[in-house]
Scaffold this motif. Structure first.
Motif, PDB file in Angstrom:
ATOM      1  N   TYR A   1      -9.756  50.924 -47.387  1.00 44.55           N
ATOM      2  CA  TYR A   1      -9.294  49.645 -47.636  1.00 44.55           C
ATOM      3  C   TYR A   1      -7.774  49.822 -48.326  1.00 44.55           C
ATOM      4  CZ  TYR A   1     -11.339  50.118 -51.931  1.00 44.55           C
ATOM      5  OH  TYR A   1     -10.980  50.932 -53.450  1.00 44.55           O
ATOM      6  N   PRO A   2      -7.503  48.203 -48.189  1.00 45.41           N
ATOM      7  CA  PRO A   2      -6.737  48.123 -48.826  1.00 45.41           C
ATOM      8  C   PRO A   2      -7.119  47.297 -50.238  1.00 45.41           C
ATOM      9  CG  PRO A   2      -6.641  46.488 -47.415  1.00 45.41           C
ATOM     10  CD  PRO A   2      -7.520  47.676 -47.019  1.00 45.41           C
ATOM     11  N   ASN A   3      -6.676  48.055 -51.421  1.00 42.52           N
ATOM     12  CA  ASN A   3      -6.427  47.732 -52.316  1.00 42.52           C
ATOM     13  C   ASN A   3      -6.850  46.212 -52.893  1.00 42.52           C
ATOM     14  OD1 ASN A   3      -8.147  49.422 -54.342  1.00 42.52           O
ATOM     15  ND2 ASN A   3      -6.340  50.602 -55.165  1.00 42.52           N
ATOM     16  N   ASP A   4      -5.579  45.943 -52.344  1.00 41.62           N
ATOM     17  CA  ASP A   4      -4.837  44.500 -52.600  1.00 41.62           C
ATOM     18  C   ASP A   4      -5.886  43.213 -51.650  1.00 41.62           C
ATOM     19  OD1 ASP A   4      -3.008  42.115 -51.981  1.00 41.62           O
ATOM     20  OD2 ASP A   4      -1.412  42.701 -51.998  1.00 41.62           O
ATOM     21  N   ILE A   5      -6.683  42.023 -51.956  1.00 38.91           N
ATOM     22  CA  ILE A   5      -7.842  42.034 -51.603  1.00 38.91           C
ATOM     23  C   ILE A   5      -6.651  40.892 -49.880  1.00 38.91           C
ATOM     24  CG2 ILE A   5      -7.589  40.382 -53.296  1.00 38.91           C
ATOM     25  CD1 ILE A   5     -10.905  41.487 -51.636  1.00 38.91           C
ATOM     26  N   LYS A   6      -5.562  40.685 -50.804  1.00 40.41           N
ATOM     27  CA  LYS A   6      -4.759  39.215 -50.060  1.00 40.41           C
ATOM     28  C   LYS A   6      -4.550  40.113 -48.252  1.00 40.41           C
ATOM     29  CE  LYS A   6      -2.550  37.046 -53.216  1.00 40.41           C
ATOM     30  NZ  LYS A   6      -1.425  36.323 -54.099  1.00 40.41           N
TER      31      LYS A   6
ATOM     32  N   LYS B   1     -13.328  42.874 -54.801  1.00 39.66           N
ATOM     33  CA  LYS B   1     -12.842  44.119 -54.616  1.00 39.66           C
ATOM     34  C   LYS B   1     -12.389  44.370 -52.424  1.00 39.66           C
ATOM     35  CE  LYS B   1     -12.493  46.904 -58.781  1.00 39.66           C
ATOM     36  NZ  LYS B   1     -11.918  48.156 -59.099  1.00 39.66           N
ATOM     37  N   ILE B   2     -14.011  43.463 -51.997  1.00 43.66           N
ATOM     38  CA  ILE B   2     -13.970  44.116 -50.311  1.00 43.66           C
ATOM     39  C   ILE B   2     -14.003  42.389 -50.432  1.00 43.66           C
ATOM     40  CG2 ILE B   2     -16.217  44.288 -50.287  1.00 43.66           C
ATOM     41  CD1 ILE B   2     -13.609  46.294 -48.591  1.00 43.66           C
ATOM     42  N   ASP B   3     -13.599  41.976 -48.712  1.00 45.10           N
ATOM     43  CA  ASP B   3     -13.700  40.556 -48.464  1.00 45.10           C
ATOM     44  C   ASP B   3     -14.668  40.937 -47.077  1.00 45.10           C
ATOM     45  OD1 ASP B   3     -12.495  38.209 -47.896  1.00 45.10           O
ATOM     46  OD2 ASP B   3     -12.106  39.035 -45.934  1.00 45.10           O
ATOM     47  N   GLY B   4     -15.894  39.953 -47.139  1.00 41.77           N
ATOM     48  CA  GLY B   4     -16.299  39.764 -46.203  1.00 41.77           C
ATOM     49  C   GLY B   4     -16.455  40.185 -44.586  1.00 41.77           C
ATOM     50  N   VAL B   5     -14.999  38.894 -44.545  1.00 48.58           N
ATOM     51  CA  VAL B   5     -14.947  39.394 -42.952  1.00 48.58           C
ATOM     52  C   VAL B   5     -13.646  40.629 -42.524  1.00 48.58           C
ATOM     53  CG1 VAL B   5     -12.557  38.535 -41.299  1.00 48.58           C
ATOM     54  CG2 VAL B   5     -14.420  36.773 -42.743  1.00 48.58           C
ATOM     55  N   PHE B   6     -13.360  41.534 -43.570  1.00 49.10           N
ATOM     56  CA  PHE B   6     -12.746  42.526 -43.591  1.00 49.10           C
ATOM     57  C   PHE B   6     -13.792  43.881 -43.474  1.00 49.10           C
ATOM     58  CE2 PHE B   6     -11.087  46.377 -45.391  1.00 49.10           C
ATOM     59  CZ  PHE B   6     -10.229  46.601 -44.895  1.00 49.10           C
TER      60      PHE B   6
ATOM     61  N   GLU C   1       4.071  42.777 -45.638  1.00 45.62           N
ATOM     62  CA  GLU C   1       4.483  43.014 -46.554  1.00 45.62           C
ATOM     63  C   GLU C   1       3.788  43.892 -47.491  1.00 45.62           C
ATOM     64  OE1 GLU C   1       2.102  39.602 -45.416  1.00 45.62           O
ATOM     65  OE2 GLU C   1       3.125  40.200 -44.443  1.00 45.62           O
ATOM     66  N   PHE C   2       2.988  43.898 -47.157  1.00 45.11           N
ATOM     67  CA  PHE C   2       1.710  45.182 -47.220  1.00 45.11           C
ATOM     68  C   PHE C   2       2.481  46.768 -47.580  1.00 45.11           C
ATOM     69  CE2 PHE C   2      -0.360  41.599 -46.301  1.00 45.11           C
ATOM     70  CZ  PHE C   2      -0.704  40.772 -48.069  1.00 45.11           C
TER      71      PHE C   2
ATOM     72  N   ASN D   1       1.387  49.596 -49.969  1.00 44.72           N
ATOM     73  CA  ASN D   1       0.278  50.775 -50.685  1.00 44.72           C
ATOM     74  C   ASN D   1      -0.485  51.581 -49.734  1.00 44.72           C
ATOM     75  OD1 ASN D   1       2.272  49.948 -52.888  1.00 44.72           O
ATOM     76  ND2 ASN D   1       0.745  49.024 -53.460  1.00 44.72           N
ATOM     77  N   ASP D   2      -0.705  52.395 -49.456  1.00 46.02           N
ATOM     78  CA  ASP D   2      -1.774  53.397 -49.232  1.00 46.02           C
ATOM     79  C   ASP D   2      -2.765  52.747 -49.306  1.00 46.02           C
ATOM     80  OD1 ASP D   2       0.094  55.068 -48.255  1.00 46.02           O
ATOM     81  OD2 ASP D   2       0.038  56.629 -49.417  1.00 46.02           O
ATOM     82  N   TRP D   3      -3.827  53.044 -48.261  1.00 44.96           N
ATOM     83  CA  TRP D   3      -5.301  52.417 -48.679  1.00 44.96           C
ATOM     84  C   TRP D   3      -6.120  54.102 -48.901  1.00 44.96           C
ATOM     85  CZ3 TRP D   3      -7.547  50.062 -43.897  1.00 44.96           C
ATOM     86  CH2 TRP D   3      -6.498  48.620 -43.453  1.00 44.96           C
ATOM     87  N   ASN D   4      -7.152  53.557 -50.188  1.00 44.97           N
ATOM     88  CA  ASN D   4      -8.435  54.532 -50.419  1.00 44.97           C
ATOM     89  C   ASN D   4      -9.005  54.628 -49.730  1.00 44.97           C
ATOM     90  OD1 ASN D   4      -6.064  54.228 -52.928  1.00 44.97           O
ATOM     91  ND2 ASN D   4      -7.076  52.302 -53.233  1.00 44.97           N
ATOM     92  N   SER D   5      -9.811  55.490 -50.257  1.00 44.28           N
ATOM     93  CA  SER D   5     -11.332  55.738 -49.095  1.00 44.28           C
ATOM     94  C   SER D   5     -12.250  56.176 -50.462  1.00 44.28           C
ATOM     95  CB  SER D   5     -10.777  57.387 -48.753  1.00 44.28           C
ATOM     96  OG  SER D   5     -12.212  57.628 -48.215  1.00 44.28           O
ATOM     97  N   ARG D   6     -13.239  55.173 -50.238  1.00 47.76           N
ATOM     98  CA  ARG D   6     -14.616  54.965 -51.140  1.00 47.76           C
ATOM     99  C   ARG D   6     -15.977  54.786 -49.743  1.00 47.76           C
ATOM    100  NH1 ARG D   6     -13.755  49.808 -55.729  1.00 47.76           N
ATOM    101  NH2 ARG D   6     -15.245  50.863 -56.727  1.00 47.76           N
TER     102      ARG D   6
END
Length: 381
Positions: free
Chosen positions: A157-162, A116-121, A10-11, A13-18
């Motif tokens: 990381y993916p922008n989508d927190i889900k 914008k960032i999940d701790g477990v991820f 279901e995902f 989109n490209d992941w962003n670099s940061r």
């Protein structure tokens, strides 16, 4: 822009670099709490930084220790990293805590994720990027990683927190399965230790606490050195090769160090015990083999009931770590063995089955660990 090789469908989109410093993350340090401050009756649940090496994985589901001290406390979704170690490799660790108000000791870097960032991820992505983390480590004798270093950690990381949450939950479930398998393995190990204590004769006793089947005969006193003979080793293969057909055995015995085609190998022996540094192994070679270390003794059993005598040696092995290395100590130990060969066989078969289950369980754990390692490589950038 990049994306991982394996994704949930279901995902897309490209992941962003940061770099981590560009996220809305507060970076804090734990404070105080030495090992002497840990107290089972303490009022505060706590995490000592050393436990991040030995006890906690990427997701903290329960708190091991308590203390009466503490001045810095956790918040849900904090990511914890140890900041110092005697080896740099140990610093590529991160654990996300899902509890408020847990006291955090010194030498813990706290990454307080706000949006914008999940701790477990984040914990999983830090552990899956060991090489990048090691580039940020400083020091020579003692190695450190600081908040200013981690601000420069570049991640995709993916922008989508889900998507972040789903990846974190996926690996949390894998770790849950691993924890369950490790728990089963430890319980079986403890069961074996109990049965070794029950089925063999304790010092000062004449017979074991438990007898299998209807066996009732006496057990005879013997010296361990009388049960086996040492096969002399004339030379050692100090540098294992990888291009031969004969296995090379080193300290620890597993895995085999390599293969060689050099001369001076040992031919097949039946009922061979390999006795080494803190290790005892029953080895039934299909081909001749080499010994890579002078710390290994090859013991040939005089009796065919190899599983019985392997476990008897394990049971009687001195508990002091310093003496396990010396067969000269072990061979003088007095023990008792059943006169009835069939009782020896029954006990040996009992432990052979337990060892088979233990081996199967260990292989399952290794397979799960390899699957996790593979997926960490494929599901992160």
């Amino acid at each position: 822009m990049k994306s991982p090789k394996i994704r949930f469908k279901e995902f897309q989109n490209d992941w962003n670099s940061r770099i981590l410093g560009d996220f809305n993350i507060e970076m804090l340090k734990g404070s105080g709490i030495s090992k002497n401050d840990l107290n089972n009756n303490g009022k505060n649940p706590c995490i000592h930084y050393g436990e991040l090496f030995t006890y906690y994985k990427e997701f903290i589901t329960e708190i091991k220790s308590k203390t009466n001290n503490g001045s810095v406390f956790s918040k849900i979704n904090d990511v914890l990293m140890p900041t110092s170690d005697v080896t740099p490799n140990g610093l590529a660790k991160a654990s996300c805590i899902k509890f408020d108000n847990v006291a955090l000791s010194g030498d813990i870097l706290i990454l307080r994720c706000k949006d914008k960032i999940d701790g477990v991820f984040l914990a999983y992505i830090i552990r899956s990027n060991k090489k990048k983390i090691l580039e940020l480590v400083s020091g020579t004798t003692v190695y450190h990683i600081y908040a200013k270093d981690m601000k420069n950690f570049n991640l995709y990381y993916p922008n989508d927190i889900k998507e972040q949450e789903k990846i974190g939950e996926f690996f949390r479930k894998i770790d849950g399965i691993l924890d369950l398998e490790n728990s089963r393995f430890k319980k079986l190990e403890n069961f074996k230790k109990t049965m070794l204590d029950k089925l063999f004769v304790k010092d000062g006793a004449d017979e074991p606490q438990i007898r299998l089947g209807s066996f009732k005969g006496e057990w005879t006193s013997r010296i361990l050195g009388d049960i086996c003979e040492i096969i002399p080793i004339n030379s050692y293969l100090t540098t294992p090769k990888n291009n031969g057909k004969y296995p090379v055995i080193q300290q620890g015995f597993e895995p085999i160090a390599g293969y060689s085609s050099q001369k001076n190998y040992f031919k097949n022996f039946d009922n061979v015990l390999l006795f080494g540094d803190h290790t005892l192994s029953l080895y039934k070679p299909k081909t001749p083999f080499f010994i890579a270390s002078d710390g290994i003794k090859i013991l040939k059993l005089k009796n065919k009931n190899s599983y019985f005598f392997k476990n008897l040696f394990l049971y009687k092995m001195p508990k002091s770590e310093g003496y396990k290395r010396h067969f000269s100590i072990l061979k003088e130990i007095e023990t008792r063995i059943p006169n009835d060969i069939k009782e020896q066989e029954a006990i040996g078969e009992f432990f052979r089955k337990i060892d088979g289950i233990l081996e199967f369980s260990q292989k399952k754990i290794t397979k799960l660990e390899n699957i996790k390692k593979y997926l960490l490589n494929k599901m992160f950038v």
